[in-house]
Every structure is written in structure tokens, then in C-alpha cells.
Design an enzyme around this catalytic site. Structure first.
Site, PDB file in Angstrom:
ATOM      1  N   ARG A  38     -15.193 -11.444  20.214  1.00 13.90           N
ATOM      2  CA  ARG A  38     -15.603 -10.141  20.732  1.00 13.90           C
ATOM      3  C   ARG A  38     -15.319  -9.006  19.757  1.00 13.90           C
ATOM      4  O   ARG A  38     -15.133  -7.864  20.169  1.00 13.90           O
ATOM      5  CB  ARG A  38     -14.931  -9.891  22.084  1.00 13.90           C
ATOM      6  CG  ARG A  38     -15.375 -10.890  23.148  1.00 13.90           C
ATOM      7  CD  ARG A  38     -14.882 -10.542  24.535  1.00 13.90           C
ATOM      8  NE  ARG A  38     -13.441 -10.691  24.665  1.00 13.90           N
ATOM      9  CZ  ARG A  38     -12.822 -11.845  24.883  1.00 13.90           C
ATOM     10  NH1 ARG A  38     -13.519 -12.970  24.954  1.00 13.90           N
ATOM     11  NH2 ARG A  38     -11.509 -11.890  25.025  1.00 13.90           N
ATOM     12  N   GLU A  52     -25.897 -22.492  -4.366  1.00 15.77           N
ATOM     13  CA  GLU A  52     -26.400 -22.542  -5.740  1.00 15.77           C
ATOM     14  C   GLU A  52     -27.804 -21.947  -5.847  1.00 15.77           C
ATOM     15  O   GLU A  52     -28.083 -21.142  -6.745  1.00 15.77           O
ATOM     16  CB  GLU A  52     -26.431 -23.997  -6.245  1.00 15.77           C
ATOM     17  CG  GLU A  52     -25.068 -24.673  -6.272  1.00 15.77           C
ATOM     18  CD  GLU A  52     -24.792 -25.474  -5.011  1.00 15.77           C
ATOM     19  OE1 GLU A  52     -24.201 -26.562  -5.131  1.00 15.77           O
ATOM     20  OE2 GLU A  52     -25.167 -25.006  -3.908  1.00 15.77           O
ATOM     21  N   LEU A 104     -13.414 -17.217  25.820  1.00 10.73           N
ATOM     22  CA  LEU A 104     -13.297 -17.955  24.555  1.00 10.73           C
ATOM     23  C   LEU A 104     -14.415 -17.602  23.571  1.00 10.73           C
ATOM     24  O   LEU A 104     -14.866 -18.449  22.797  1.00 10.73           O
ATOM     25  CB  LEU A 104     -13.266 -19.470  24.804  1.00 10.73           C
ATOM     26  CG  LEU A 104     -12.117 -19.977  25.687  1.00 10.73           C
ATOM     27  CD1 LEU A 104     -12.223 -21.492  25.855  1.00 10.73           C
ATOM     28  CD2 LEU A 104     -10.763 -19.603  25.104  1.00 10.73           C
ATOM     29  N   ARG A 148     -11.717 -17.418  15.596  1.00  7.15           N
ATOM     30  CA  ARG A 148     -12.824 -17.976  16.377  1.00  7.15           C
ATOM     31  C   ARG A 148     -14.136 -17.879  15.612  1.00  7.15           C
ATOM     32  O   ARG A 148     -14.966 -18.789  15.661  1.00  7.15           O
ATOM     33  CB  ARG A 148     -12.941 -17.249  17.713  1.00  7.15           C
ATOM     34  CG  ARG A 148     -11.786 -17.497  18.669  1.00  7.15           C
ATOM     35  CD  ARG A 148     -11.954 -16.731  19.968  1.00  7.15           C
ATOM     36  NE  ARG A 148     -10.843 -16.968  20.894  1.00  7.15           N
ATOM     37  CZ  ARG A 148     -10.741 -16.432  22.099  1.00  7.15           C
ATOM     38  NH1 ARG A 148     -11.703 -15.614  22.535  1.00  7.15           N
ATOM     39  NH2 ARG A 148      -9.705 -16.709  22.871  1.00  7.15           N
TER      40      ARG A 148
END
Length: 384
Positions: free
Chosen positions: A228, A72, A225, A205
Site C-alpha cells: 500500500r 541485455e 497483505l 512485499r
């Protein structure tokens, strides 16, 4: 009695207003999605300031990385003096409490906003309708419930964190054409889907605060993990592993990069203390939780993640992890990528739900992603 022509004119005008409200709220929802994975513990919110006389979009705003500025105030800053007399569309009720920033409701009043259209109220006990009350008390017209189902879903991580002390949990499945999950040799992952589906997985991810796998995935694939995709490496989520005994190689990619991107390891109360010290020395955070029937107790895991400001959790892992989350009813959305089968074999494929016992899932979308098929399932949720 009111003439039929006047009633029809009033109904038509109301329908047009509702359609306009929905259209501008859709823009606000699109903006809110930009913040997913970057704003925790604050919710990702979108806001649009509109001149309702002309239909012009004066300014847009969304929650900035780190959760501030709020959507806002960002939109008000961009609108400047043109905000006076305008309408703001915002996906979540403006805050009414003093936190890291002054209340957004007060900022709207001071800016001279004439009307506020809200997707959903904020269930946070510090707000919970008080923001809308503040606006009404200042003479601002308030409309709530526009695109509420969509706003609820975008804000689901925040809602679950404050109401159930857990994150929004999204499962990602990667399945071969026959519905199986192939396994490779240790440290050598098997790609069952194409590059387009894998890129989409990296986008998932980027919108998560944390990504979770089990120990076996670390052993089999030795994954990083991380996200990329070009330009999104900075949005890699915290990496979480469930490992009762902390049997994680000190040479794994996760451990070797723990000081670059956080690694959280959940273990049982009797995990090896020497291994724990070695992992902590390399930058991993270790969280012991209780075990129930030989497995880590997932309510303790999800509550600990919520306490660490995780609002969106992406569960990858394999079938054992998927089933454990399904049995605990800790699944809100399933994204299943599956290699396309020959048409003659299509009917014989087991559905992704075969890995998720006991869940009441609804297929909400199905689309082709390169050479694969992406299916999105959701659990039915109670509207706020």
C-alpha cells in the site's frame, strides 16, 4: 627475468581494471534490484554498457515487468550504434536459448560488443555456460565472477527455483522491545513497530512474488497483505495462506479481494469440500497437499509455489509459521524489525533467532528504522 618495475606496472593496471569492473558491476546490481518482484519466472537482471576508454556509461538496462525485454537487449536498444566496441557488465550470464525472445548472447554478438563482464553463470540447464561459450566463440572477451556473491544473492530466487524447485524464502519478523509477539483481538492487529518499519515491510512485499501467512494470522488480524505504498500498489504479491481445514471466513479481506489480487490456500487432503467450493467461487485457488504429523508438508507447498512461477516468497505470519519454516530449513534470509528497548534492558532481549530453531544465521546488517531496529540475517549459501 621480467624487471620488477614492469611487474609492478602490470599488477597496478590489473588492480585498476578489477576496481573498475567492480564499480560498474555494482551499478548493474542496483539495476537488477529494480526488477525484484516483477519479472518472475525470469530472473531480475541488470546490465550496463560502458566505453572503457573514457569510463562513460553509455546505457543501462534491467529486466522489464513480466520478464521481457531482458536486461541485455534493453541496454542494447538504448545504446544503439554506440554499443559496438563497448563493454557490457551484466549480473547473470546472457541466455543462449530461444524462449519468448531470441538469445541475448546472439544479440550481444550482433551488436558488436567487445567485452562482457558477468557476475555469475546461469544454472538453468538451458544456459549453464553456453551463453559465455557463444560469446567466446565470436571473439568477445569474457570476464566472469565479478561481485559474484552479490550477484548470487540478487538472483537467488531464480537459482533455487531451477536447482531445488523452491523459491527464495525471506522471513519478516515484527517483535516488541522485549522480543515478544503481542496478540490482539480477532480482526484487530497490534502494531509493535512504527510507521517507518511498516513502510519498509511494504517494500519487502513489493519485491516478493508471493506472501505467506497462517490461518491464525488471518483470524487475528484480518489482513489484506497488499503493498500500500504510493505508486507500488500494482506490485502486490499473491497472497498465500496455510490452512489445513480451510477455516477461512468468507467475509475476510483476503477472500473479498481474491479477484483483485490472487489468493492461494493450501489445505489438507480432507478439507471440507463445501467450504472449498465456496472459496473457489469467490476466486481463491485451493491446493491440497499431504500432511505430516498433523501439519501441511512444506516441501509440497514450496514446490507448488515454484511451479506457479513464484521465485521470491515473503513469509510473515507468526511464531508457529516461522518455526515450521525454520525446522524445514526453508529460510534464506530473515528481516527482523524490533522496537528499541531501553539501554538497561537491551542485553536481556532474546534474539530473533530464538524463534528459528536449528538455523545457522549470520547477522549481515543492523540499522535504525524510525523508532525501531532492523536486523538482517542470512544463511550461508554455496557459491555457484
Amino acid at each position: 627475468m621480467e624487471p620488477a618495475r614492469k611487474r609492478m606496472a602490470r599488477t597496478t593496471s590489473s588492480d585498476c581494471q578489477s576496481a573498475r569492473d567492480a564499480r560498474f558491476m555494482d551499478i548493474a546490481l542496483m539495476l537488477a534490484r529494480r526488477g525484484l518482484g516483477t519479472t518472475a519466472p525470469n530472473p531480475a537482471v541488470g546490465a550496463v554498457i560502458v566505453d572503457e576508454t573514457t569510463g562513460e556509461v553509455i546505457a543501462r538496462g534491467w529486466t522489464q515487468p513480466g520478464g521481457r525485454p531482458h536486461a541485455e537487449t534493453e541496454a542494447l536498444r538504448r545504446a544503439g550504434a554506440r554499443a559496438r566496441g563497448a563493454t557490457m557488465y551484466v549480473t547473470l550470464e546472457p541466455c543462449s536459448h530461444h524462449g519468448g525472445t531470441p538469445p541475448c548472447a546472439d544479440a550481444l554478438v550482433e551488436a558488436g560488443i567487445a567485452r562482457v563482464v558477468v557476475g555469475i553463470e546461469d544454472p538453468d540447464p538451458r544456459v549453464a555456460g553456453r551463453g559465455l561459450d557463444r560469446l567466446r566463440a565470436a571473439g568477445i572477451s569474457v570476464t566472469r565472477g565479478v561481485r559474484s556473491a552479490e550477484a548470487d544473492w540478487v538472483t537467488r530466487g531464480h537459482i533455487l527455483r531451477v536447482s531445488e524447485r523452491r523459491p527464495f524464502i525471506q522471513l519478516k519478523l515484527a517483535l516488541a522491545a522485549d522480543g515478544s509477539v503481542p496478540r490482539g483481538k480477532a480482526g484487530q492487529p497490534v502494531w509493535v513497530t512504527g510507521p517507518e518499519a511498516r513502510a519498509h515491510g511494504h517494500l519487502l512485499r513489493a519485491t516478493a512474488d508471493a506472501i505467506l501467512v497462517g490461518r491464525r494470522t488471518v483470524e487475528d488480524d484480518d489482513p489484506e497483505l497488499t503493498c500500500r505504498l504510493p505508486g507500488l500498489a500494482g506490485q502486490s504479491p499473491a497472497r498465500v495462506v496455510l490452512t489445513r481445514d480451510l477455516r477461512i471466513s468468507l467475509e475476510s479481506k483476503l477472500v473479498r479481494t481474491a479477484r483483485d489480487v490472487p489468493v492461494i490456500l493450501f489445505c489438507g487432503p480432507d478439507a471440507d469440500s463445501q467450504q472449498r467450493a465456496e472459496l473457489e467461487a469467490r476466486g481463491c485457488e485451493i491446493i491440497p497437499v499431504r500432511e505430516v504429523e498433523g501439519t501441511l508438508w512444506l516441501p509440497a507447498v514450496t514446490e507448488a509455489l515454484a511451479a506457479r512461477n513464484v521465485t521470491r516468497l515473503l513469509v510473515e505470519g507468526g511464531p508457529a509459521i516461522w518455526r515450521s519454516f525454520a525446522r524445514a530449513c526453508f529460510v534464506d534470509e530473515v528481516i527482523a524489525f524490533q522496537a528499541r528497548a531501553e539501554q538497561t534492558r537491551e542485553a536481556n532481549r532474546p534474539p530473533p533467532s530464538a524463534y528459528l530453531p536449528g538455523l545457522d544465521l549470520t547477522l549481515v546488517a543492523r540499522q535504525e528504522v524510525g523508532a525501531d531496529v532492523m536486523m538482517i540475517y542470512r544463511r550461508r549459501i554455496r557459491q555457484h
